[in-house]
Design a protein around this motif. Structure first.
Motif, PDB file in Angstrom:
ATOM      1  N   LEU A 151      32.117  10.748  16.126  1.00 56.90           N
ATOM      2  CA  LEU A 151      32.051  10.980  17.569  1.00 56.90           C
ATOM      3  C   LEU A 151      32.794   9.888  18.336  1.00 56.90           C
ATOM      4  O   LEU A 151      33.529  10.171  19.289  1.00 56.90           O
ATOM      5  N   ALA A 152      32.607   8.624  17.921  1.00 59.51           N
ATOM      6  CA  ALA A 152      33.304   7.511  18.582  1.00 59.51           C
ATOM      7  C   ALA A 152      34.813   7.652  18.439  1.00 59.51           C
ATOM      8  O   ALA A 152      35.572   7.378  19.374  1.00 59.51           O
ATOM      9  N   ALA A 153      35.281   8.107  17.260  1.00 60.11           N
ATOM     10  CA  ALA A 153      36.717   8.296  17.030  1.00 60.11           C
ATOM     11  C   ALA A 153      37.262   9.398  17.928  1.00 60.11           C
ATOM     12  O   ALA A 153      38.339   9.255  18.545  1.00 60.11           O
ATOM     13  N   LEU A 154      36.549  10.516  18.017  1.00 58.33           N
ATOM     14  CA  LEU A 154      36.995  11.631  18.865  1.00 58.33           C
ATOM     15  C   LEU A 154      37.016  11.228  20.333  1.00 58.33           C
ATOM     16  O   LEU A 154      37.955  11.550  21.069  1.00 58.33           O
ATOM     17  N   ARG A 155      35.984  10.513  20.763  1.00 62.33           N
ATOM     18  CA  ARG A 155      35.937  10.062  22.170  1.00 62.33           C
ATOM     19  C   ARG A 155      37.051   9.059  22.448  1.00 62.33           C
ATOM     20  O   ARG A 155      37.650   9.076  23.532  1.00 62.33           O
ATOM     21  N   ARG A 202      37.695   4.610   9.988  1.00 62.48           N
ATOM     22  CA  ARG A 202      38.141   5.578   8.982  1.00 62.48           C
ATOM     23  C   ARG A 202      38.463   6.933   9.613  1.00 62.48           C
ATOM     24  O   ARG A 202      39.475   7.557   9.270  1.00 62.48           O
ATOM     25  N   TRP A 203      37.593   7.383  10.523  1.00 65.27           N
ATOM     26  CA  TRP A 203      37.841   8.682  11.157  1.00 65.27           C
ATOM     27  C   TRP A 203      39.077   8.641  12.046  1.00 65.27           C
ATOM     28  O   TRP A 203      39.889   9.570  12.052  1.00 65.27           O
ATOM     29  N   THR A 204      39.239   7.578  12.810  1.00 68.16           N
ATOM     30  CA  THR A 204      40.403   7.475  13.691  1.00 68.16           C
ATOM     31  C   THR A 204      41.688   7.438  12.882  1.00 68.16           C
ATOM     32  O   THR A 204      42.668   8.129  13.202  1.00 68.16           O
TER      33      THR A 204
END
Length: 258
Positions: free
Chosen positions: A48-52, A78-80
């Motif tokens: 969620l933090a990466a998407l935001r 990792r997600w970003t």
């Protein structure tokens, strides 16, 4: 109903989807002065933090970012990194669409090189060359993987601030105590800042040098705050884990597809 509208109007597309997917969505909407999003597990919070973050970058090219260090942000990193690497893939685009992140089929990309990264803390007197310094972490975990422009970054490289010629941070602040634990394994000596030198007289030439260094680093920190690029505000700065400080003391640090 009016409070619900006020609460929802402050949320972005990604945040609205996250709130609706939250197990507390129905009980939370419209009941809080500050909307809260509850993630089902820690790895989901990183996603969620990466998407935001990417949503914010798309809307704020050239913005100022202050990003966290340590183990807590590892899922976010990792997600970003995964999203940036697979931006145009069908799987990633489908994921973006499900979260309300508009990328025009992958043609709209975040301008990562335009961002201004500001370091907001350091473990002084850890040398910047040490792998456990926050300076090194930012360069290795953010600047390189995210494609940031290091020339636009404001970093805390304090190795030579107030340090006399012929000395290093380690030799200046060296403790006479024997080294143990991880520092002993890497061959580093225990280095500790004596903060009492801010208000007492130095007892020898070594403490005089330390006292001058402490004054210099205090002045450097004050100047650092003034050099931060751009205004601070919701629309110009992405600061997910806030706080700006140079910590002084003893030096010692759902998973996305690979």
């Amino acid at each position: 109903q009016e409070r619900q509208k006020m609460s929802e109007c402050t949320l972005t597309c990604v945040e609205r989807v996250a709130l609706l997917r939250s197990p507390l969505a129905k009980s939370v909407i419209g009941t809080e002065k500050i909307p809260t999003i509850v993630a089902p597990k820690f790895s989901h919070l990183g996603k969620l933090a990466a998407l935001r973050f990417l949503e914010w970058v798309l809307s704020n090219p050239g913005g100022v970012i202050a990003l966290p260090t340590g183990k807590t942000p590892e899922p976010f990193i990792r997600w970003t990194t995964h999203y940036l690497r697979t931006w145009t893939s069908q799987e990633t685009q489908a994921d973006f669409a499900s979260w309300g992140l508009e990328t025009n089929g992958g043609r709209k990309r975040p301008d990562m090189a335009s961002l201004h990264l500001v370091q907001i803390g350091e473990l002084y007197p850890t040398p910047s060359t040490r792998s456990n310094s926050l300076y090194s972490e930012l360069r290795e975990k953010y600047i390189k993987p995210f494609g940031l422009d290091e020339s636009k970054a404001l970093l805390m490289d304090v190795d030579r601030v107030g340090v006399p010629e012929g000395q290093t941070l380690e030799s200046l602040w060296r403790s006479a105590q024997p080294t143990t634990g991880r520092d002993a394994e890497v061959g580093a000596e225990d280095i500790e800042v004596d903060l009492t030198l801010r208000y007492r007289s130095a007892r020898n030439s070594q403490e005089e040098a330390q006292q001058r260094c402490l004054t210099a680093i205090d002045n450097w920190c004050s100047d650092y705050e003034r050099r931060s690029p751009g205004p601070v505000g919701r629309e110009s700065v992405f600061l997910p884990w806030g706080g700006s400080r140079l910590r002084t003391g003893t030096s010692s640090s759902a998973r996305p597809p690979a």
